[in-house]
Design a protein around this motif. Structure first.
Motif, PDB file in Angstrom:
ATOM      1  N   MET A  76     -13.448  -5.687  14.642  1.00 42.14           N
ATOM      2  CA  MET A  76     -13.992  -5.189  16.237  1.00 42.14           C
ATOM      3  C   MET A  76     -15.882  -4.766  15.816  1.00 42.14           C
ATOM      4  N   LEU A  77     -16.513  -4.238  15.115  1.00 37.96           N
ATOM      5  CA  LEU A  77     -17.729  -4.360  15.675  1.00 37.96           C
ATOM      6  C   LEU A  77     -18.322  -5.746  15.544  1.00 37.96           C
ATOM      7  N   SER A  78     -17.970  -6.404  15.805  1.00 34.09           N
ATOM      8  CA  SER A  78     -18.170  -7.953  16.519  1.00 34.09           C
ATOM      9  C   SER A  78     -17.873  -8.566  17.463  1.00 34.09           C
ATOM     10  N   LYS A  79     -17.250  -7.230  18.099  1.00 34.49           N
ATOM     11  CA  LYS A  79     -16.838  -7.551  19.466  1.00 34.49           C
ATOM     12  C   LYS A  79     -15.397  -8.457  19.454  1.00 34.49           C
ATOM     13  N   GLN A  80     -14.738  -8.470  18.488  1.00 37.50           N
ATOM     14  CA  GLN A  80     -14.130  -9.421  18.435  1.00 37.50           C
ATOM     15  C   GLN A  80     -12.257  -8.501  18.718  1.00 37.50           C
ATOM     16  N   GLN A  81     -11.387  -9.394  19.594  1.00 31.61           N
ATOM     17  CA  GLN A  81     -10.029  -8.558  18.932  1.00 31.61           C
ATOM     18  C   GLN A  81      -9.567  -8.593  17.960  1.00 31.61           C
ATOM     19  N   VAL A  82      -8.484  -6.928  17.629  1.00 31.61           N
ATOM     20  CA  VAL A  82      -8.507  -7.057  15.688  1.00 31.61           C
ATOM     21  C   VAL A  82      -7.287  -6.628  16.276  1.00 31.61           C
ATOM     22  N   THR A  83      -6.211  -6.446  14.812  1.00 29.32           N
ATOM     23  CA  THR A  83      -4.969  -6.244  14.780  1.00 29.32           C
ATOM     24  C   THR A  83      -4.507  -5.068  13.394  1.00 29.32           C
ATOM     25  N   TRP A  84      -4.385  -4.723  12.616  1.00 27.64           N
ATOM     26  CA  TRP A  84      -4.427  -4.214  11.659  1.00 27.64           C
ATOM     27  C   TRP A  84      -2.602  -3.775  11.179  1.00 27.64           C
ATOM     28  N   PHE A  85      -1.450  -4.356  10.824  1.00 28.94           N
ATOM     29  CA  PHE A  85      -0.408  -4.261  10.380  1.00 28.94           C
ATOM     30  C   PHE A  85       0.511  -3.832   9.175  1.00 28.94           C
ATOM     31  N   PRO A  86       0.432  -3.032   8.907  1.00 29.58           N
ATOM     32  CA  PRO A  86       0.665  -2.567   7.050  1.00 29.58           C
ATOM     33  C   PRO A  86       2.178  -2.588   7.006  1.00 29.58           C
ATOM     34  N   ALA A  87       2.556  -3.186   5.743  1.00 29.68           N
ATOM     35  CA  ALA A  87       4.396  -3.295   5.689  1.00 29.68           C
ATOM     36  C   ALA A  87       4.245  -1.700   5.073  1.00 29.68           C
ATOM     37  N   TYR A  88       5.223  -1.257   5.684  1.00 29.01           N
ATOM     38  CA  TYR A  88       6.118   0.161   5.687  1.00 29.01           C
ATOM     39  C   TYR A  88       7.114   0.698   5.654  1.00 29.01           C
ATOM     40  N   GLY A  89       7.808   1.081   4.684  1.00 34.46           N
ATOM     41  CA  GLY A  89       9.161   1.704   4.878  1.00 34.46           C
ATOM     42  C   GLY A  89       9.676   1.409   3.729  1.00 34.46           C
ATOM     43  N   PRO A  90      10.802   0.937   3.311  1.00 39.69           N
ATOM     44  CA  PRO A  90      11.317   0.918   2.333  1.00 39.69           C
ATOM     45  C   PRO A  90      10.876  -0.937   1.698  1.00 39.69           C
ATOM     46  N   GLU A  91      10.421  -1.398   2.478  1.00 39.94           N
ATOM     47  CA  GLU A  91       9.767  -2.359   1.965  1.00 39.94           C
ATOM     48  C   GLU A  91       8.354  -2.748   0.160  1.00 39.94           C
ATOM     49  N   MET A  92       8.377  -1.056   1.042  1.00 39.10           N
ATOM     50  CA  MET A  92       6.884  -0.624  -0.148  1.00 39.10           C
ATOM     51  C   MET A  92       6.982  -0.334  -1.513  1.00 39.10           C
TER      52      MET A  92
END
Ligand SMILES: Cc1ncc(C[n+]2csc(CCOP(=O)(O)OP(=O)(O)O)c2C)c(N)n1
Ligand code: SF4
Lengths: 351, 183, 252
Positions: free
Chosen positions: B30-46
């Motif tokens: 993000m700081l280098s002006k690019q598009q970014v996404t962050w996606f966690p494993a959630y729910g019983p996967e954890m």
């Protein structure tokens, strides 16, 4: 400055910034960060977060707070949204403004926790009883979750109608950069109808029943008129690569992001295809689609369901061009390659 | 810097800070002006204590934030190694925490970098920063953002307490240094 | 000599998915043993809730039905009225039985439904990752009471078994824990009685079991037992709170 934020948290923050000071909800994955954020932040702004004993209770707490004229919200995910359906019908009839978030997850039944869009019918056709509609907004990015949440409160107050934000497990859980620019907002009338205490004015009742069928019909006609007005003025959509397109996808939310990539891939092969992205699911944005009817040789709806919005696309296309469909279910999302392949198979005769 | 779109997977067990280094990477994007996404494993996967997240950094709008086939993956424990080794794209890079993952059958078509980051972190007096050491290793070998940007991102997310910030900065440097000797 | 840790036919070979130090597993074993010892396995229909124990159909070797969140008692009522000859139990968390499903619990008790509810109270929502439960203690920090449960705005923990003693149709009500070998033995005795009450057709039987959730309490398994003993126990009435009149019980 942009912040990295989860979709669910961004919705909650945007609601607080829009003046929402009351949140009632019951935890359910993958929407739980909404109540968790509210539990943490409402205190500092003098608002109230209350964990309801169930979604049935939550929606009627919303009913109560909305009826006294306050900005109020709840957030849930599909099974919880199902439990709220009776309340939605009551909120509509009593014309109580409020905002409801449905972070859709795999169904039917207890289903799974992955993303889907399979609540489309329930969201847009009314899962509760009677002739009613919620205004349904479908963001496709965390930024749009912020923008549409702020807008949702204005729309709710302006039309005295419930507004639903339709997200899914991916949009709720992912982080993207967001900004919270100040918004001007609509000019809104004071809520003189609210049952907020009859100090210095004649008393108000906020009710959802009528005593005679004649009155019932008159009320329904008035609501119908309001629905027509919303249909006329609030249809929203965004077009991507549609100017010179021969073919068009229709997709919203998470599936529209994937479809956008598929559009780029197909265009690289020289196939002129675009994406028509509904932002309002109700009212379905017929107008923009109608304007493209003479141009587009084939449509294709891409959904995380067995095919629900495709019915609305077909209604508008009305036989003037073929309408294809491709979807994944149960929490699965398609790869852009799959979307492109399905498009070729269905609309280009399997090239 | 490198290609237009890079997909990352960060995996380990809860407490190893894999979600955190994913966030640092996304913040740097993000700081280098690019598009970014962050996606966690959630729910019983954890359940069972495993955690992982996907990060996408791109010059163009990102379609899906889920990452089936990462270009670059960090695996901090053995379970994650088994889970993700086959998913890395041919030509991609897999960073393995060899403090937790024994020598195992690998793959010919990807680069596998094994580093005992727990030991390196332990020598620095704080095993908790093993994740940051690995981040430094990754940055030295397959950078997609500039060094100073990643460091800035790290400071923005970890730097509330000055001691912690300093420790993180040292761990990051230690990882970079270690990797330079590898190349 | 009888081996203490033989496997019971009431449970399958599937390893539990519960976190280390979670007492859901012990409670499962007690139920499995009783189903076997009381020769009930083939005559039982169990109802699984939604919650951490929502996959318990994988462990009990009797027939099982999975309910919606909070609706286990209604499902059990439907099943019992359809097959009064069957032994029917629900296995529920505190959220399932005392929050979203409180109306179902109270109503089944009022009707004296001839079913048995096993209510596992861990003061938290385990499945969804540690939110406040109806039984959370005053001051307890959870993800939806991040500053601690504040009695003034979030109220007090609900001691459901105590409330149920006031309802005529609830004929056997007990509250136990499984934090020591002796406590486990006592819990089994109580469960056996609860089962027998149903088999004798006397009415609704309800057993609350205090249980640990190290994961969401943020403590290790040993500390979890301590937390249960020192923090939870003082807040919940324990023991056989109501027994059938035939046993010389009164209206508690
Ligand atoms: C209608 C509905 N609302 C919410 C949920 C999410 N949910 C699943 S389990 C649960 C509570 C779990 O707590 P508890 O019943 O105390 O059992 P535990 O997991 O602690 O054993 C919630 C809120 C759901 N599945 N359905
Ligand atoms: S989260 Fe809590 S209740 Fe659920 S299995 Fe783990 S320890 Fe047990």
């Amino acid at each position: 400055m942009a912040l990295l934020m989860k979709g669910n948290e961004a919705i909650a923050e945007a609601a607080i910034q829009a003046g929402c000071r009351l949140f009632y909800g019951y935890p359910i994955t993958p929407s739980t960060e909404i109540p968790e954020y509210m539990a943490k932040k409402m205190k500092a702004v003098g608002g109230t977060y209350l964990q309801a004993e169930s979604e049935i209770a939550a929606i009627y707490m919303v009913y109560g707070a909305g009826a006294v004229g306050e900005r109020v919200m709840t957030g849930t995910s599909s099974p919880g949204f199902s439990l709220m359906q009776e309340g939605l019908s009551f909120l509509f009839a009593a014309e109580i403004p409020c905002v409801i978030v449905d972070v859709m997850r795999g169904g039917p039944g207890l289903g799974g926790l992955g993303p889907t869009q399979a609540d489309y019918f329930q969201l847009t056709k009314g899962g509760g009883h009677g002739d009613y509609h919620a205004i349904v907004l479908a963001p496709f990015s965390v930024q749009e979750m912020v923008d549409l949440t702020k807008e949702a409160f204005d729309l709710a107050d302006y039309y005295r109608n419930l507004v639903i934000i339709a997200a899914d497990g991916i949009l709720g859980q992912m982080m993207e950069p967001v900004e919270f620019p100040p918004v001007a907002g609509r000019k809104l009338e004071p809520k003189t109808w609210a049952a907020s205490g009859a100090e210095g004015r004649p008393k108000n009742n906020v009710l959802s029943y009528y005593l005679t069928p004649e009155l019932g019909e008159a009320e329904n006609l008035r609501w119908g008129e309001k629905m027509s007005r919303i249909k006329e003025t609030e249809q929203r959509f965004v077009e991507y690569e549609m100017e010179d397109a021969d073919y068009a996808f229709v997709a919203f939310g998470t599936s529209s992001r994937i479809t956008e990539t598929a559009v780029d891939m197909l265009r690289e092969e020289g196939i002129k295809v675009g994406l028509y992205r509904p932002v309002t699911l109700w009212p379905f944005p017929e107008k923009g689609l109608t304007a493209r009817l003479n141009q587009i040789k084939g449509w294709m709806s891409i959904e995380l369901s067995a095919g629900q919005m495709v019915d609305d696309v077909k209604l508008v296309v009305n036989g003037k061009a073929p309408v294809g469909f491709y979807g994944r279910q149960g929490g699965m999302t398609p790869e852009p390659e799959e979307v492109a392949a399905a498009f070729k198979a269905q609309l280009l005769g399997g090239e | 810097m490198s290609s237009a779109l890079t997909k990352y997977k960060f995996a380990g067990f809860g407490g190893q800070g894999v979600l955190f280094i994913g966030k640092v990477m996304a913040q740097a994007g993000m700081l280098s002006k690019q598009q970014v996404t962050w996606f966690p494993a959630y729910g019983p996967e954890m359940r069972g204590g495993t955690a992982h997240c996907s990060v996408v950094i791109s010059t163009k709008r990102i379609g899906s934030p889920t990452v089936g086939k990462p270009d670059i993956a960090i695996v901090m424990n053995e379970a994650s190694y088994h889970k993700f080794i086959d998913s890395v794209v041919p030509g991609g890079t897999l960073y393995v925490n060899s403090s937790m993952v024994p020598e195992l059958p690998g793959r010919e078509d990807i680069r596998i970098v094994r580093v005992s980051v727990n030991e390196i972190a332990h020598e620095m007096g704080e095993e908790k920063v093993a994740n940051i050491v690995m981040l430094g290793v990754m940055q030295a070998i397959t950078p997609t953002v500039a060094d100073d940007v990643l460091e800035k991102a790290l400071m923005e997310l970890a730097g509330k307490k000055p001691e912690l910030a300093a420790l993180n900065a040292r761990a990051f440097k230690a990882g970079q240094e270690y990797a330079k000797n590898l190349c | 000599m009888k081996a203490i840790f033989t496997k019971t036919a009431g449970l399958s070979d599937r390893p539990f998915h519960y976190c280390p130090g979670c007492t859901h597993g012990i409670i499962h074993r007690l139920i499995g043993e009783l189903l076997e010892e009381m020769n009930l396995i083939e005559h039982t229909i169990g109802v699984a809730p939604v919650g951490c124990s929502g996959f318990c159909e994988n462990y009990f070797t009797c027939d099982m039905i999975g309910a919606a969140h909070g609706r286990a008692v209604a499902v059990a009522t439907g099943a019992k009225r359809a097959r009064p000859d069957r032994f029917i139990f629900t296995y529920q968390g505190d959220g399932d039985g005392a929050s979203i499903g409180l109306a179902e619990t109270m109503s089944a008790a009022a009707r004296g439904e001839k079913i048995t509810s096993i209510f596992v109270n861990n003061c938290i929502y385990g499945m969804t990752g540690g939110q406040m439960a109806p039984t959370s203690l005053v001051g307890q920090k959870t993800s939806t009471s991040p500053y601690g449960r504040d009695a003034a705005t979030m109220g007090y923990p609900l001691d459901l078994p105590k409330v149920l003693t006031q309802i005529e149709g609830a004929v056997y009500v007990a509250s136990v824990s499984v934090d020591s070998p002796q406590a486990i033995k006592d819990a089994k005795k109580v469960l056996r009685k609860a089962f027998q009450v149903q088999l004798d057709g006397l009415g609704y039987s309800f057993v609350s079991i205090l249980s640990t959730c190290p994961t969401n309490w943020g403590v290790n398994p040993v500390e979890a037992l301590e937390w249960l003993q020192t923090k939870m126990k003082p807040h919940f009435a324990l023991g056989e709170l109501k027994v059938p009149a035939t046993e010389g019980g009164s209206e508690a």
